[in-house]
Design a protein around this motif. Structure first.
Motif, PDB file in Angstrom:
ATOM      1  N   GLN A   1      41.100  46.282  33.980  1.00 55.68           N
ATOM      2  CA  GLN A   1      40.158  45.426  34.701  1.00 55.68           C
ATOM      3  C   GLN A   1      40.852  44.400  35.604  1.00 55.68           C
ATOM      4  N   GLY A   2      42.172  44.414  35.604  1.00 56.46           N
ATOM      5  CA  GLY A   2      42.905  43.452  36.423  1.00 56.46           C
ATOM      6  C   GLY A   2      42.771  42.019  35.932  1.00 56.46           C
ATOM      7  N   LEU A   3      42.624  41.856  34.626  1.00 54.12           N
ATOM      8  CA  LEU A   3      42.493  40.518  34.039  1.00 54.12           C
ATOM      9  C   LEU A   3      43.836  40.070  33.478  1.00 54.12           C
ATOM     10  N   ARG A   4      44.227  38.874  33.814  1.00 53.11           N
ATOM     11  CA  ARG A   4      45.451  38.308  33.250  1.00 53.11           C
ATOM     12  C   ARG A   4      45.034  37.183  32.313  1.00 53.11           C
ATOM     13  N   PRO A   5      45.303  37.332  30.993  1.00 52.55           N
ATOM     14  CA  PRO A   5      44.865  36.307  30.038  1.00 52.55           C
ATOM     15  C   PRO A   5      45.317  34.909  30.469  1.00 52.55           C
ATOM     16  N   ALA A   6      44.406  33.952  30.337  1.00 49.73           N
ATOM     17  CA  ALA A   6      44.688  32.571  30.738  1.00 49.73           C
ATOM     18  C   ALA A   6      44.332  31.629  29.600  1.00 49.73           C
ATOM     19  N   ASP A   7      45.241  30.702  29.307  1.00 51.12           N
ATOM     20  CA  ASP A   7      44.983  29.726  28.254  1.00 51.12           C
ATOM     21  C   ASP A   7      43.873  28.778  28.666  1.00 51.12           C
TER      22      ASP A   7
ATOM     23  N   SER B   1      28.160  35.305  25.948  1.00 52.36           N
ATOM     24  CA  SER B   1      27.223  34.819  26.974  1.00 52.36           C
ATOM     25  C   SER B   1      27.922  34.414  28.266  1.00 52.36           C
ATOM     26  N   GLN B   2      29.219  34.087  28.189  1.00 51.61           N
ATOM     27  CA  GLN B   2      29.907  33.631  29.393  1.00 51.61           C
ATOM     28  C   GLN B   2      30.685  34.728  30.109  1.00 51.61           C
ATOM     29  N   SER B   3      30.864  35.871  29.477  1.00 51.55           N
ATOM     30  CA  SER B   3      31.641  36.928  30.117  1.00 51.55           C
ATOM     31  C   SER B   3      30.847  37.573  31.254  1.00 51.55           C
ATOM     32  N   ASP B   4      31.505  37.684  32.400  1.00 52.32           N
ATOM     33  CA  ASP B   4      30.893  38.339  33.560  1.00 52.32           C
ATOM     34  C   ASP B   4      31.303  39.804  33.670  1.00 52.32           C
ATOM     35  N   ASN B   5      32.345  40.173  32.951  1.00 60.98           N
ATOM     36  CA  ASN B   5      32.912  41.511  33.058  1.00 60.98           C
ATOM     37  C   ASN B   5      32.253  42.429  32.028  1.00 60.98           C
ATOM     38  N   GLU B   6      31.593  43.468  32.486  1.00 63.08           N
ATOM     39  CA  GLU B   6      30.855  44.363  31.587  1.00 63.08           C
ATOM     40  C   GLU B   6      31.775  45.044  30.580  1.00 63.08           C
ATOM     41  N   ALA B   7      32.939  45.497  31.009  1.00 65.28           N
ATOM     42  CA  ALA B   7      33.875  46.155  30.085  1.00 65.28           C
ATOM     43  C   ALA B   7      34.353  45.187  29.011  1.00 65.28           C
ATOM     44  N   LEU B   8      34.600  43.945  29.396  1.00 64.99           N
ATOM     45  CA  LEU B   8      35.010  42.928  28.420  1.00 64.99           C
ATOM     46  C   LEU B   8      33.873  42.634  27.452  1.00 64.99           C
TER      47      LEU B   8
END
Length: 193
Positions: A98-104, A155-162
């Motif tokens: 998904q091109g997501l880089r984990p962020a603290d 509730s805050q996730s915008d990414n369907e796969a996530l």
């Protein structure tokens, strides 16, 4: 044992305060160092929160594998290492896909610090006291993760796969809670040695 149970209550209270803070406009917090201003997490920050939860479970599972004296606690610990390692790896693949880089975030940092504190508290415990404290920790960590997923992360996730991955992991967390409770109860009800 009172000290161990005390910080576990604080662990859950801190998570509740954080979750409530996520819905509050107040900037005052009953937990020092933790802001209760409205919190909005990005998908990258949500990913990191779940990574930290899985990493904590792997760490406590490994601790249980090496130090637990009760077969049911050791078996549960093996399962936690195995299943949370798989969950962590699945999140890693999802992040790449998904091109997501984990962020603290403030939340992931708080969760990591609490896990490190709990790990240090476990050092002085042995035998049945260790086993019971470990199961207390397992229940507290899983309950906190479930509550955060239900009240904030999904509730805050915008990414369907996530969101789909979070939903699947939420079901796994529920199963772990249901499996851990009777183990903890049996240890608690057992006569003192």
């Amino acid at each position: 044992m009172h000290g161990v149970r005390g910080w576990m209550g604080a662990l859950l209270a801190g998570a509740v305060v954080f979750a409530v803070g996520c819905m509050s406009e107040s900037s005052e917090s009953p937990v020092p160092g933790l802001s209760t201003q409205t919190v909005e997490l990005t998908d990258a920050q949500i990913l990191r929160v779940v990574q930290v939860a899985n990493e904590s479970e792997v760490a406590f599972g490994a601790l249980g594998q090496s130090r637990a004296t009760t077969a049911s606690v050791r078996d549960f610990s093996v399962k936690m290492v195995t299943e949370h390692t798989v969950a962590r790896e699945e999140l890693g693949l999802l992040a790449v896909d998904q091109g997501l880089r984990p962020a603290d975030s403030e939340l992931s940092s708080m969760l990591m610090a609490e896990a490190q504190h709990m790990m240090a508290e476990m050092d002085s415990l042995e035998g049945t006291r260790f086993d019971l404290a470990l199961m207390d920790v397992q229940l507290a960590l899983h309950a906190r993760t479930a509550m955060l997923m239900d009240s904030l992360l999904l509730s805050q996730s915008d990414n369907e796969a996530l969101r789909q991955a979070l939903t699947a992991q939420r079901k796994t967390v529920q199963g772990h809670l249901e499996e851990a409770l009777p183990i903890q109860k049996a240890l608690f009800d057992a006569p003192a040695p």
